[in-house]
Every structure is written in C-alpha cells, then in structure tokens.
Write a protein that holds these residues in place. Structure first.
Motif, PDB file in Angstrom:
ATOM      1  N   ALA A   1      23.893  10.669  51.860  1.00 47.68           N
ATOM      2  CA  ALA A   1      23.189  10.991  50.604  1.00 47.68           C
ATOM      3  C   ALA A   1      23.922  12.065  49.797  1.00 47.68           C
ATOM      4  O   ALA A   1      23.777  12.132  48.570  1.00 47.68           O
ATOM      5  CB  ALA A   1      21.766  11.435  50.912  1.00 47.68           C
ATOM      6  N   LYS A   2      24.741  12.887  50.488  1.00 40.96           N
ATOM      7  CA  LYS A   2      25.497  13.933  49.762  1.00 40.96           C
ATOM      8  C   LYS A   2      26.430  13.330  48.710  1.00 40.96           C
ATOM      9  O   LYS A   2      26.843  14.010  47.772  1.00 40.96           O
ATOM     10  CB  LYS A   2      26.313  14.773  50.751  1.00 40.96           C
ATOM     11  CG  LYS A   2      25.480  15.728  51.580  1.00 40.96           C
ATOM     12  CD  LYS A   2      26.356  16.504  52.556  1.00 40.96           C
ATOM     13  CE  LYS A   2      25.491  17.342  53.500  1.00 40.96           C
ATOM     14  NZ  LYS A   2      26.275  17.857  54.636  1.00 40.96           N
TER      15      LYS A   2
ATOM     16  N   GLY B   1      29.498   4.909  55.684  1.00 41.50           N
ATOM     17  CA  GLY B   1      28.502   4.767  54.615  1.00 41.50           C
ATOM     18  C   GLY B   1      28.919   5.494  53.349  1.00 41.50           C
ATOM     19  O   GLY B   1      28.679   5.032  52.237  1.00 41.50           O
ATOM     20  N   ALA B   2      29.570   6.636  53.517  1.00 32.58           N
ATOM     21  CA  ALA B   2      29.988   7.444  52.356  1.00 32.58           C
ATOM     22  C   ALA B   2      31.225   6.871  51.672  1.00 32.58           C
ATOM     23  O   ALA B   2      31.553   7.258  50.552  1.00 32.58           O
ATOM     24  CB  ALA B   2      30.269   8.881  52.812  1.00 32.58           C
TER      25      ALA B   2
ATOM     26  N   PRO C   1      22.605   5.606  46.828  1.00 37.02           N
ATOM     27  CA  PRO C   1      21.317   5.313  47.467  1.00 37.02           C
ATOM     28  C   PRO C   1      21.479   5.018  48.956  1.00 37.02           C
ATOM     29  O   PRO C   1      22.394   4.300  49.354  1.00 37.02           O
ATOM     30  CB  PRO C   1      20.811   4.077  46.722  1.00 37.02           C
ATOM     31  CG  PRO C   1      21.988   3.497  46.026  1.00 37.02           C
ATOM     32  CD  PRO C   1      22.970   4.607  45.806  1.00 37.02           C
ATOM     33  N   VAL C   2      20.587   5.607  49.767  1.00 33.12           N
ATOM     34  CA  VAL C   2      20.582   5.348  51.205  1.00 33.12           C
ATOM     35  C   VAL C   2      19.133   5.411  51.693  1.00 33.12           C
ATOM     36  O   VAL C   2      18.384   6.287  51.283  1.00 33.12           O
ATOM     37  CB  VAL C   2      21.506   6.335  51.960  1.00 33.12           C
ATOM     38  CG1 VAL C   2      21.268   7.764  51.566  1.00 33.12           C
ATOM     39  CG2 VAL C   2      21.396   6.188  53.473  1.00 33.12           C
ATOM     40  N   GLU C   3      18.737   4.445  52.511  1.00 34.29           N
ATOM     41  CA  GLU C   3      17.357   4.377  53.016  1.00 34.29           C
ATOM     42  C   GLU C   3      17.370   4.128  54.521  1.00 34.29           C
ATOM     43  O   GLU C   3      18.200   3.354  55.012  1.00 34.29           O
ATOM     44  CB  GLU C   3      16.607   3.214  52.361  1.00 34.29           C
ATOM     45  CG  GLU C   3      16.357   3.387  50.876  1.00 34.29           C
ATOM     46  CD  GLU C   3      15.117   4.202  50.540  1.00 34.29           C
ATOM     47  OE1 GLU C   3      14.262   4.380  51.441  1.00 34.29           O
ATOM     48  OE2 GLU C   3      15.012   4.665  49.389  1.00 34.29           O
ATOM     49  N   VAL C   4      16.436   4.766  55.234  1.00 32.78           N
ATOM     50  CA  VAL C   4      16.345   4.625  56.691  1.00 32.78           C
ATOM     51  C   VAL C   4      15.104   3.802  57.065  1.00 32.78           C
ATOM     52  O   VAL C   4      14.025   4.024  56.520  1.00 32.78           O
ATOM     53  CB  VAL C   4      16.271   6.009  57.369  1.00 32.78           C
ATOM     54  CG1 VAL C   4      15.910   5.883  58.845  1.00 32.78           C
ATOM     55  CG2 VAL C   4      17.591   6.746  57.195  1.00 32.78           C
TER      56      VAL C   4
ATOM     57  N   ALA D   1      38.882   4.394  57.589  1.00 32.79           N
ATOM     58  CA  ALA D   1      37.852   4.042  56.599  1.00 32.79           C
ATOM     59  C   ALA D   1      36.752   5.101  56.577  1.00 32.79           C
ATOM     60  O   ALA D   1      36.234   5.467  55.529  1.00 32.79           O
ATOM     61  CB  ALA D   1      37.269   2.665  56.908  1.00 32.79           C
ATOM     62  N   ALA D   2      36.415   5.625  57.774  1.00 34.79           N
ATOM     63  CA  ALA D   2      35.380   6.651  57.861  1.00 34.79           C
ATOM     64  C   ALA D   2      35.832   7.950  57.198  1.00 34.79           C
ATOM     65  O   ALA D   2      35.017   8.759  56.770  1.00 34.79           O
ATOM     66  CB  ALA D   2      35.001   6.902  59.310  1.00 34.79           C
TER      67      ALA D   2
END
Lengths: 388, 99
Positions: A97-98, A71-72, A102-105, A294-295
């Motif tokens: 989020a760091k 995600g990062a 934008p990130v939503e759960v 990738a991670a």
C-alpha cells in the motif's frame, strides 16, 4: 537524443511495462482460493507458491520481502491478497500500500474457500476494470529497472550471448537505467574480477562478505558439486568447471562500475542521477533469481541460455537469448533473440547487442515474450532454512 | 573445415563451434583478432561447444581459458584431444575437487 519507451507510470512515479492485477496467496493453503478467483475473473494473474507457514527469523523476513516486493512491482496495477489468517496478509498488504496502488486482503478463516473466492472476485472484477483504463505514456528509458541472468549456459554463452548482453547493459547504465545482476555462487573463479568492478572499497567489502558467506554454506556440505554447479546441462554443453562457467557468466556484466550491492533484504534505491549497476545476492537457480529481481523492482529481464532454459515469470517479461544454433532451432518456441551468427563471426558484438536492445525496446512497449505467451509463470521465492 | 574460437592468446583450449569428428582439422580463430588462427587436428569426436587442447598439457598443470585458470589437468592431455570433465577438474570448492 533521449530514448523513450511507452510505460505505465504508477502512483509513486515508478514505471512499469505490464499492467497486471495480481492475485497473491499469502501461504500454500490459500493457493486454491487464489486460483479460484483467477479462473472466474479474466485479466488477473495468480502466483501460487509452496510457502508462508511457520517460517521465522531472516527466512520469514525474506519471504515477506519477496511477496511485498512482487506486489509493489510497477508492472502490477493492483493486488488481491488471500491468506488463511489475516495478520501476516495485512503485513504484506501494508508494504504494498505504500506505493499507493490498490491492495485488498481476504482471509479464509471464518469464511471458507467459497465465500472467500466470491468476496475476492467481486473486488478483483473492479480492479481489472480500473486497470484496463490505465494508459501507456512516453517515459525516458532511464526510469527502467531491469535484470540479467543466464541459465543452462554452455560455452556459447561466454563466447557470444553474454558479451552481447554486456553491450546492452553498458548502454542502459549510460542512459541512466538500473541493471541488477546476481548468481552469487556462480561467480566462483571470477569473484575477484567482480570485486575489482566495485565502485568503492565499502562496496567491495560488502560484496566479498556476501560471496564468502554463500560459498561457506556450500562448502559446509562437503560434497562434490559437479552435476549441480555446473549443471548436467552445462556439462553437456561443454562447461567443465565452475571457474569456466563463472568466467563466461561475467561476460554479460559489461564494462561499467558496480555502484550498488544488495543483500537479500536490502531494498533497491534507484540512483537519482546516472545509471546503477547493482549486484544482488541471489541463488543461481533461474526462477529463484528472477523472482528475487522482480521483488526488488525489475520490470524486464534478459536471460541468456546455451542448452535451452525455458524460465519465465508471472509479472515481468523474460527475454530469452541464445547463441547456440542447435538450441535456436530445436527450442525455437522459447527463444526471442537468436545471436548464433555471432558465434560464426558473421556479425559484430555491437550488432548482436543492438539486436537484443531493439528487441528489448519492443517488449518494453508491449510486445509479449515467448515465455509470456507459453505461460511460463515461474514464481519461486528463495527459502533460507527449515520452517519451525 | 570445422571451426572454433579462442578467447585469449594465452589460452590452452579452443571452443569448437561445429560438431567435430576425429581426424578433422579445426580452424581456431582468436576472438581478440579473428584474422589470426591456428589449425589443430582433432584426436577425438568433439561436440559443438566443447574444448580441444591447443598444446600438450601435463597432469597437474593448470588449464587456461579467458587467460585464467579454469581447472587442473587430472591426466596428461595431448594436443588435439577433447578437454572436459574426464581430464579437467575444478580448483575450487574444497579438497574433494583436487583428487
């Protein structure tokens, strides 16, 4: 003269070359809802996977590391996380989020799949529109983090495609970029050569410790690995032993010192001055290794193949390179760069490296790879042991 | 005439870069200096990418490629023969490999 590419500069300054809105299922149970969102909202990228329940200890830490890192990744503009329960999903979201993106759960318990799909889709719609306004800007190539790995190798890999990638690796490191490599078990028979490339005694010691731990696990099983490592495809392509495979494998590392060694959970710290050549502890399975690279922040991957590996990744372009003329013609839809003329010595190693490098610049600037167009979206987190 | 490549001057094997038929003469060039080469008469059909022996190798001898051991001969191998998993075994990953 400094080389530049056109990339996306993210909130934290990291540079991506793709602009995905990611729909990230936290666990296997959330795949259906995540895929549901991706079907409703054009421009989203979903990455289903079979894990995320009852994992524990180091295996759970690695799982979180891979999900949060994906995600990062700077190729991602925004992230929707869907999880059966909220707690673990929030842990991953907080890490992502760091970066400032934008990130939503969206939890499924208490809502069910259908209401979750609706709620998440409304947010995904906004994220896709916002991402569509992000512009590519000119950035120095030193800001690139990339990775290399080979798969379904044969003897043409060690003769031609791997040393040609080595030319690109040298050039990228010299320009201040970061290059990651791994394939821990597949260094067997050449591990001393890799150890000799380590920039300091401390790095050498850390590398050998990681290598020995990995090989101990393999040896503990007490089985003949012939057919698994080398693979059946490797053997068909003429590779007879793990040593022969490893000696071909390391041809792609180029000639620079390795100044970074990362175990599974270690984050990549991009060096402020000068290039970084970084060993990452990975499995040698193509999709697992690319997923871990990738991670850790790789935005583009060079993948050499002999017999024709077809691997891709959902968020980073995987450039497929072969020097095997049969594979180049029989599996042409998978091959981005054909260097089989190097096998006939019709071009020089430098020329083959230049061909790969120029193609890589086009992909960084936006050209899609064949794996991207063919929807080869393999996302394969490494699992260390059984779940509880 | 079929061709092949040799990584290093110390090597015991040449990688053929075309499909080779039994009886073919293979020109094996040295990668480090492609203008120098040896010609080997093939004793087997050998597919592209597979190895041909550059010398007679005795059972139990290490086989060199990249001037490094890539395994041990588990039977006598004659010059010109196909070298692969039927006559070459890894030296690594436990004693089960040394049979």
């Amino acid at each position: 003269m400094a080389v530049t590419i056109k990339g996306y500069i993210r909130e934290n300054g990291a540079v991506g070359i793709r602009n995905h809105v990611l729909i990230l299922p936290l666990d296997d149970l959330s795949n259906s809802a995540a895929v549901g969102v991706s079907k409703l909202i054009r421009g989203t990228t979903v990455i289903p996977h079979p894990y995320g329940r009852l994992q524990f200890g180091r295996d759970l830490d690695l799982f979180f590391h891979i999900l949060a890192g994906t995600g990062a990744n700077p190729n991602v503009a925004g992230v929707i996380i869907i999880g059966i329960e909220e707690n673990w999903a929030n842990k991953v979201a907080d890490e992502i989020a760091k970066t400032g993106k934008p990130v939503e759960v969206f939890p499924i318990e208490g809502y069910g799949d259908l209401r979750t799909i609706e709620r998440a889709s409304r947010k995904a719609l906004e994220m896709v529109q916002d991402a569509s306004e992000k512009q590519r800007t000119e950035v120095d190539i030193s800001s690139i983090v990339m990775s290399i790995k080979c798969g379904e190798s044969d003897t043409t890999s060690g003769l031609a495609s791997n040393p040609a990638v080595g030319v690109v690796v040298d050039r990228m490191v010299d320009q201040g970029a970061t290059v990651m490599f791994g394939e821990t078990s597949e260094l067997t028979g050449a591990e001393d050569i890799v150890a000799d490339k380590m920039a300091t005694p401390e790095l050498r010691e850390k590398f050998m410790k990681i290598y020995k731990e990995y090989v101990d696990i393999i040896q503990r099983e007490g089985v003949d690995l012939l057919g698994s490592q080398p693979t059946q495809g490797n053997i068909k392509g003429g590779l007879s032993t793990i040593e022969e495979k490893a000696l071909g494998n390391i041809q792609k590392l180029g000639h620079r010192k390795v100044n970074c060694v990362l175990d599974y959970l270690d984050p990549l710290n991009k060096s402020k001055d000068g290039g970084t050549l970084c060993f990452v502890n990975t499995s040698s399975a193509g999709a697992e290794a690319v997923t871990l690279f990738a991670a850790k922040g790789s935005v583009i991957h060079l993948f050499t193949t002999g017999q024709g590996n077809v691997v891709g990744h959902p968020i980073i372009p995987v450039i497929k390179i072969t020097a095997n003329p049969k594979t180049a013609s029989q599996m042409s839809e998978h091959i981005d760069v054909d260097v089989s003329d190097l096998l006939d010595l019709k071009i020089s190693l430098e020329e083959a490296g230049e061909r790969i490098y120029q193609y890589m610049l086009r992909v960084m600037n936006g050209r899609l790879t064949r794996a991207e167009v063919l929807q080869h979206d393999e996302f394969s987190p490494i699992k260390l042991y059984i779940s509880a | 005439m079929p061709k092949g490549l040799i990584h290093s001057k110390d090597d015991d094997v040449c990688v053929v870069t075309n499909d080779v038929k039994k009886g073919d003469e293979v020109i094996c060039a040295y990668l480090e200096n492609p203008s120098s080469y040896v010609i080997i008469k093939s004793e087997d059909d050998i597919p592209l990418g597979h190895k041909i022996a550059l010398r007679d190798i005795k059972k139990g001898e290490k086989v060199l490629k990249y001037s490094r051991p890539i395994g041990v001969a588990i039977s006598d191998i004659r010059k010109g023969e196909h070298v692969h998993t039927h006559n070459l075994k890894s030296l690594r990953w436990g004693k089960w490999q040394s049979q």
